[in-house]
Design a protein around this motif. Structure first.
Motif, short mmCIF file in Angstrom:
data_model
loop_
_atom_site.label_atom_id
_atom_site.label_comp_id
_atom_site.label_asym_id
_atom_site.label_seq_id
_atom_site.Cartn_x
_atom_site.Cartn_y
_atom_site.Cartn_z
N PHE A 80 -4.36 3.87 -14.72
CA PHE A 80 -5.52 3.39 -13.94
C PHE A 80 -6.68 3.57 -14.58
CE2 PHE A 80 -1.91 5.24 -11.16
CZ PHE A 80 -1.75 3.91 -10.37
N PRO A 81 -7.02 2.70 -15.51
CA PRO A 81 -8.44 2.55 -16.10
C PRO A 81 -9.56 2.76 -15.07
CG PRO A 81 -7.02 0.86 -16.98
CD PRO A 81 -6.40 1.48 -15.95
N THR A 125 0.97 10.23 -10.30
CA THR A 125 2.53 10.76 -9.98
C THR A 125 3.44 9.71 -9.37
OG1 THR A 125 1.64 13.00 -9.99
CG2 THR A 125 3.83 12.74 -9.01
N ILE A 126 2.93 9.09 -8.43
CA ILE A 126 3.87 7.93 -7.88
C ILE A 126 4.16 7.01 -8.96
CG2 ILE A 126 3.90 6.31 -6.20
CD1 ILE A 126 2.11 8.28 -4.36
N ARG A 127 2.87 6.50 -9.46
CA ARG A 127 3.28 5.44 -10.66
C ARG A 127 4.29 5.83 -11.68
NH1 ARG A 127 4.77 3.32 -14.49
NH2 ARG A 127 3.66 1.73 -15.68
N THR A 128 4.23 7.34 -12.19
CA THR A 128 5.21 7.67 -13.22
C THR A 128 6.38 7.95 -12.64
OG1 THR A 128 3.24 9.08 -14.11
CG2 THR A 128 5.45 9.58 -14.56
N LEU A 129 6.77 8.22 -11.39
CA LEU A 129 8.05 8.08 -10.81
C LEU A 129 8.66 6.75 -10.28
CD1 LEU A 129 7.52 10.80 -8.12
CD2 LEU A 129 8.71 11.07 -9.97
N PHE A 130 7.67 5.93 -10.13
CA PHE A 130 8.20 4.61 -10.01
C PHE A 130 8.48 3.68 -11.52
CE2 PHE A 130 6.40 0.11 -8.74
CZ PHE A 130 7.57 -0.25 -7.93
N MET A 177 1.77 -0.82 -11.21
CA MET A 177 1.24 -0.82 -9.79
C MET A 177 -0.10 -1.48 -9.72
SD MET A 177 2.69 2.76 -8.37
CE MET A 177 0.96 2.99 -7.38
N ILE A 178 -0.31 -2.79 -9.06
CA ILE A 178 -1.38 -3.30 -9.01
C ILE A 178 -2.42 -3.00 -7.95
CG2 ILE A 178 -2.73 -5.57 -8.78
CD1 ILE A 178 0.07 -6.62 -9.91
N SER A 234 -0.54 -3.72 -4.50
CA SER A 234 0.23 -4.79 -4.26
C SER A 234 1.90 -4.63 -4.36
CB SER A 234 -0.08 -5.96 -5.21
OG SER A 234 0.54 -7.09 -5.07
N ILE A 235 2.57 -5.48 -3.25
CA ILE A 235 4.04 -5.55 -3.43
C ILE A 235 4.22 -7.05 -3.44
CG2 ILE A 235 4.60 -3.28 -2.31
CD1 ILE A 235 4.99 -4.71 0.28
N ALA A 236 3.41 -7.94 -3.97
CA ALA A 236 3.80 -9.38 -4.00
C ALA A 236 5.04 -9.64 -4.87
CB ALA A 236 2.38 -9.95 -4.55
#
Length: 148
Positions: free
Chosen positions: A27-28, A52-57, A61-62, A93-95
């Protein structure tokens, strides 16, 4: 630039440092600045949880709606009390895959209780999930709306 007491506030370029990149590699700061005035306001514990969520995912993630300055928040019809204005809410986004919404929600709720979001908005028709965390000055019970 203000960095302390849990907050990062100011020009996003001033936070583009190796320390930021180590703490938030996905996340810049420029991607989290307001789409209105371009400034950054981040409640760092919330961003720690999002990282943490992004690492687990394990996938990109946008963030489509990070911090919103008050003028921009009014322009997009946001609530004046939105956690986006405080810098502790993110719309993701979940597009690319609508099934990612429930997965992201599950990951968020798998965090230790003290780190879980207090708002989860399910917007499959608009292709995003809203996650918000309490700041040091404002808390509330968990609110979940929408359905998958």
């Amino acid at each position: 630039m203000i960095l302390g007491n849990g907050w990062a506030i100011g020009n996003p370029d001033s936070f583009d440092t190796p320390a930021w990149a180590r703490r938030f590699p996905n996340f810049p700061p420029q991607e989290l600045s307001s789409n209105g005035n371009g400034m950054l306001r981040v409640w760092l514990p919330a961003l720690d949880n999002l990282q943490t969520i992004r690492t687990l995912f394990g996938k990109p993630m946008i963030v489509t709606s990070p911090y919103r300055d008050e003028e921009y928040n009014r322009k997009v019809g946001g609530s004046p009390t939105s956690f986006h204005v405080e810098g502790s809410a993110y719309d993701i986004s979940i597009a690319r895959d609508p099934n990612e919404g429930p997965i992201l929600e599950q990951l968020a709720m798998s965090l230790p209780e003290k780190d879980r979001p207090i708002e989860i908005g399910r917007y499959p028709h608009r292709k995003f999930i809203h996650l918000a965390w309490p700041t040091d000055t404002r808390t509330k019970p968990l609110a979940i709306w929408g359905s998958w």
